[in-house]
Design an enzyme around this catalytic site. Structure first.
Site, PDB file in Angstrom:
ATOM      1  N   LEU A 162      64.162 -25.015  26.970  1.00  0.00           N
ATOM      2  CA  LEU A 162      63.485 -23.897  27.644  1.00  0.00           C
ATOM      3  C   LEU A 162      64.195 -22.593  27.317  1.00  0.00           C
ATOM      4  O   LEU A 162      64.808 -21.947  28.160  1.00  0.00           O
ATOM      5  CB  LEU A 162      63.469 -24.135  29.164  1.00  0.00           C
ATOM      6  N   ARG A 207      61.565 -26.977  14.839  1.00  0.00           N
ATOM      7  CA  ARG A 207      62.086 -27.355  13.534  1.00  0.00           C
ATOM      8  C   ARG A 207      61.760 -28.830  13.300  1.00  0.00           C
ATOM      9  O   ARG A 207      61.869 -29.667  14.208  1.00  0.00           O
ATOM     10  CB  ARG A 207      63.609 -27.165  13.480  1.00  0.00           C
ATOM     11  N   GLU A 253      59.950 -29.162   3.859  1.00  0.00           N
ATOM     12  CA  GLU A 253      58.851 -28.224   3.699  1.00  0.00           C
ATOM     13  C   GLU A 253      58.892 -27.631   2.292  1.00  0.00           C
ATOM     14  O   GLU A 253      59.960 -27.393   1.759  1.00  0.00           O
ATOM     15  CB  GLU A 253      58.970 -27.101   4.743  1.00  0.00           C
ATOM     16  N   HIS A 272      53.984 -24.104   8.927  1.00  0.00           N
ATOM     17  CA  HIS A 272      55.091 -23.289   9.450  1.00  0.00           C
ATOM     18  C   HIS A 272      54.634 -21.839   9.629  1.00  0.00           C
ATOM     19  O   HIS A 272      55.170 -20.906   9.027  1.00  0.00           O
ATOM     20  CB  HIS A 272      56.292 -23.370   8.510  1.00  0.00           C
TER      21      HIS A 272
HETATM   22  C1  8YV Z   1      59.767 -18.547   9.910  1.00  0.00           C
HETATM   23  C2  8YV Z   1      60.657 -19.361  11.954  1.00  0.00           C
HETATM   24  O1  8YV Z   1      61.147 -18.311   9.767  1.00  0.00           O
HETATM   25  O2  8YV Z   1      61.545 -17.498  13.031  1.00  0.00           O
HETATM   26  C3  8YV Z   1      61.757 -18.662  12.654  1.00  0.00           C
HETATM   27  O3  8YV Z   1      62.810 -19.311  12.834  1.00  0.00           O
HETATM   28  O4  8YV Z   1      60.700 -20.543  11.783  1.00  0.00           O
HETATM   29  C4  8YV Z   1      59.494 -18.579  11.393  1.00  0.00           C
HETATM   30  O5  8YV Z   1      59.377 -17.316  11.933  1.00  0.00           O
HETATM   31  C5  8YV Z   1      59.083 -17.508   9.106  1.00  0.00           C
HETATM   32  O6  8YV Z   1      59.090 -17.981   7.799  1.00  0.00           O
HETATM   33  C6  8YV Z   1      59.807 -16.168   9.170  1.00  0.00           C
HETATM   34  O7  8YV Z   1      59.744 -15.490   7.915  1.00  0.00           O
END
Ligand code: 8YV
Length: 320
Positions: A154, A233, A262, A280
């Protein structure tokens, strides 16, 4: 070297792909070089004091060692699990990220994925487009109202999701390292949370502390009527165990925006009918990415002009 506006900042190594809009914004202030430019002219590696990347990419210790003048790593994202932060700190390198400016966009995607999963929206769209409606009646799906939803982690994004869920007449609970001053029910065990809810929404940071936090045991507790949404993630879920649970109907369905590897390719997930998959895109809106890139630039400009970053990553990172 200077950027297009005559700025006299050192060249930045752009590590990873950026959208054309984001790259153009960075180029308004900085001169960007990439790894190919450094291979062509190795002297550039001695000049690079800043590296800009995205959370989707892994900055290795070896890459850091190739850049002896590196002083700041700025990631365009809130997650920094792809950066060896402790190693960077040992070498006096500041790491910055872009917290808060993307919370609402990621929370909105989580809600959208949840409804896509429960109401089978991608399958319903195909049902119409493929003419199946002419011969068949659409399959029934599931309500959200009346369900129990568990938030795994949270933090800022988890709270944004929980606040939005309040409007949908659900019971909300959460798992984290410690209870927080909120009205929702706290669970100190993710297994216990999974056993008590219908839906898990994974929002915790990636990294060693949360690696495979959601494993076969947790998925078993969630059970055959359970759903899971992951906008955090891919590393947080044991993806092989998830594929087995989905194939064997040990859980009812999953909506995933992030994956252990990915871009997703050659995965059993691609052949399953009880999953919703997105690439993503948690923060991938025009408005949010503009704010993120602006914060990346603010961090870099502030650091190069004052020695201080605006949003450095927290030194002792604790999952909420
Ligand atoms: C990606 C994300 O990083 O903010 C994060 O941790 O997973 C997403 O926002 C996105 O590719 C940011 O450029």
């Amino acid at each position: 070297m200077q950027g297009s506006e005559g700025s006299h900042f050192p060249p930045l190594l752009k590590f990873g792909a950026f959208t054309p809009e984001d790259e153009a914004r960075l180029k308004e202030t900085f001169t960007l070089v990439d790894e190919a430019a450094i291979e062509r002219d190795p002297r550039l590696a001695q000049q690079v004091k800043g590296l800009v990347t995205r959370s989707n990419y892994r900055v290795t210790k070896a890459l850091i060692d190739q850049l002896p003048a590196l002083k700041i790593i700025a990631t365009n994202g809130v997650g920094f699990d792809g950066i060896p932060v402790d190693y960077a700190a040992q070498k006096g390198i500041v790491v910055t990220h872009t917290p808060d400016v993307l919370n609402k966009a990621v929370a909105e995607l989580a809600i959208g994925l949840l409804f896509s999963l429960l109401r089978r929206l991608p399958a319903a769209d195909r049902f119409v487009r493929e003419g199946q409606w002419l011969h068949l009646t659409p399959a029934l799906a599931y309500d959200l109202a009346g369900k129990k939803v568990g938030i795994v982690g949270l933090g800022r994004i988890g709270k944004e999701i929980a606040n939005r869920l309040e409007a949908f007449e659900v019971d909300i609970a959460y798992f984290g390292r410690k209870p927080q001053a909120v009205a929702w029910s706290y669970f100190s065990s993710v297994e216990a949370l999974a056993a008590s809810v219908d839906i898990l929404i994974v929002t915790c940071p990636g990294g060693a502390d949360t690696f495979h936090l959601i494993d076969e045991s947790v998925l078993g507790r969630l059970g055959p009527e359970g759903f899971i949404v992951n906008i955090a993630r891919g590393s947080v879920i044991d993806e092989a165990a998830l594929c087995r649970a989905l194939s064997e109907r040990a859980i009812r369905g999953a909506a995933l925006d992030v994956f252990e590897h990915e871009p997703l390719a050659d995965s059993p997930l691609l052949g399953l009918d009880n999953v919703v998959l997105t690439p993503h895109i948690g923060s991938a809106t025009h408005e949010t990415r503009r704010r993120m890139t602006e914060l990346v630039i603010r961090n870099l400009v502030s650091f190069f002009t004052t020695g201080r970053a605006v949003t450095p990553v927290p030194s002792s990172f604790q999952m909420n």
